[in-house]
Scaffold this motif. Structure first.
Motif, PDB file in Angstrom:
ATOM      1  N   VAL A 182       0.556 -11.669   1.555  1.00  0.00           N
ATOM      2  CA  VAL A 182       0.692 -10.227   1.741  1.00  0.00           C
ATOM      3  C   VAL A 182      -0.369  -9.561   0.877  1.00  0.00           C
ATOM      4  O   VAL A 182      -0.431  -9.789  -0.331  1.00  0.00           O
ATOM      5  CB  VAL A 182       2.107  -9.742   1.354  1.00  0.00           C
ATOM      6  N   ASP A 183      -1.209  -8.761   1.511  1.00  0.00           N
ATOM      7  CA  ASP A 183      -2.307  -8.080   0.820  1.00  0.00           C
ATOM      8  C   ASP A 183      -1.892  -6.637   0.551  1.00  0.00           C
ATOM      9  O   ASP A 183      -1.582  -5.892   1.469  1.00  0.00           O
ATOM     10  CB  ASP A 183      -3.555  -8.129   1.707  1.00  0.00           C
ATOM     11  N   THR A 184      -1.834  -6.274  -0.723  1.00  0.00           N
ATOM     12  CA  THR A 184      -1.535  -4.899  -1.122  1.00  0.00           C
ATOM     13  C   THR A 184      -2.753  -4.342  -1.838  1.00  0.00           C
ATOM     14  O   THR A 184      -3.673  -5.098  -2.167  1.00  0.00           O
ATOM     15  CB  THR A 184      -0.295  -4.845  -2.048  1.00  0.00           C
ATOM     16  N   PRO A 185      -2.799  -3.045  -2.105  1.00  0.00           N
ATOM     17  CA  PRO A 185      -3.976  -2.480  -2.775  1.00  0.00           C
ATOM     18  C   PRO A 185      -4.288  -3.085  -4.143  1.00  0.00           C
ATOM     19  O   PRO A 185      -5.447  -3.187  -4.523  1.00  0.00           O
ATOM     20  CB  PRO A 185      -3.630  -0.999  -2.909  1.00  0.00           C
ATOM     21  N   ASP A 186      -3.261  -3.525  -4.891  1.00  0.00           N
ATOM     22  CA  ASP A 186      -3.524  -4.023  -6.235  1.00  0.00           C
ATOM     23  C   ASP A 186      -3.403  -5.536  -6.393  1.00  0.00           C
ATOM     24  O   ASP A 186      -3.793  -6.074  -7.415  1.00  0.00           O
ATOM     25  CB  ASP A 186      -2.632  -3.321  -7.257  1.00  0.00           C
ATOM     26  N   ALA A 187      -2.862  -6.243  -5.386  1.00  0.00           N
ATOM     27  CA  ALA A 187      -2.694  -7.687  -5.536  1.00  0.00           C
ATOM     28  C   ALA A 187      -2.545  -8.360  -4.179  1.00  0.00           C
ATOM     29  O   ALA A 187      -2.200  -7.724  -3.186  1.00  0.00           O
ATOM     30  CB  ALA A 187      -1.460  -7.989  -6.386  1.00  0.00           C
ATOM     31  N   TRP A 188      -2.812  -9.666  -4.194  1.00  0.00           N
ATOM     32  CA  TRP A 188      -2.438 -10.522  -3.075  1.00  0.00           C
ATOM     33  C   TRP A 188      -1.160 -11.220  -3.509  1.00  0.00           C
ATOM     34  O   TRP A 188      -1.024 -11.618  -4.671  1.00  0.00           O
ATOM     35  CB  TRP A 188      -3.497 -11.589  -2.814  1.00  0.00           C
ATOM     36  N   TYR A 189      -0.239 -11.403  -2.588  1.00  0.00           N
ATOM     37  CA  TYR A 189       0.995 -12.118  -2.869  1.00  0.00           C
ATOM     38  C   TYR A 189       1.084 -13.339  -1.953  1.00  0.00           C
ATOM     39  O   TYR A 189       1.615 -13.247  -0.853  1.00  0.00           O
ATOM     40  CB  TYR A 189       2.220 -11.220  -2.648  1.00  0.00           C
TER      41      TYR A 189
END
Length: 162
Positions: free
Chosen positions: A117-124
């Motif tokens: 899951v790609d978010t603005p502050d991190a990849w999960y």
């Protein structure tokens, strides 16, 4: 790809990871909460249920929709092991991701990766439904971010479509 970087303990980062995981598990709670509020309001409008019962539905709906997630995050923060409160060194390699701290170490093979899951502050990277390892973008150089994004793109294109 061989990227190593340090992650110092940050209470807000830990809270964001827990919120990310909990939000994924509590999607139903918002839906149920909104449905209860609508049911209670409709019952009040047509006077089909006694006022206390309609009020109970509305209050319960608001609690489900707005308070269940923050309360769950707060409870999870309190329940965390002391080991989560120390920094660690993360290594991203072609075959695995490794996390090494003073009191523990973990190693996940990319072969068991479910999704990222790609978010603005991190990849999960998700290794199961509730196991994620946050890869914080601000701790990587521009080249490392580009290299990791390209690695993830290669992995996605190599995965069979179900």
């Amino acid at each position: 790809m061989n990227t190593t970087f340090s992650v110092s303990h940050d209470e807000q980062r830990l809270r964001r990871v827990l919120k990310f995981l909990i939000r994924r598990r509590l999607k139903w709670a918002r839906f149920v909460g909104v449905a209860l509020v609508v049911l209670g309001a409709a019952a009040l409008a047509v006077e089909s249920l006694p006022v206390p019962t309609s009020g109970f539905f509305i209050v319960t709906g608001v609690l489900f929709a707005l308070l269940l997630e923050p309360c769950s995050v707060a409870q999870s923060m309190r329940a965390q092991n002391l080991a989560t409160r120390e920094g660690y060194v993360m290594t991203l390699e072609e075959t695995h991701v490794a996390v090494n701290a003073h009191s523990y170490s973990r190693r996940f093979s990319w072969s068991i990766l479910d999704q990222v899951v790609d978010t603005p502050d991190a990849w999960y990277p998700m290794f199961g439904k509730m196991q994620a390892q946050a890869v914080y973008k601000d701790l990587l150089t521009e080249e490392q971010r580009a290299e990791f994004a390209a690695f993830l793109a290669r992995r996605r294109s190599a995965q069979p479509i179900a």
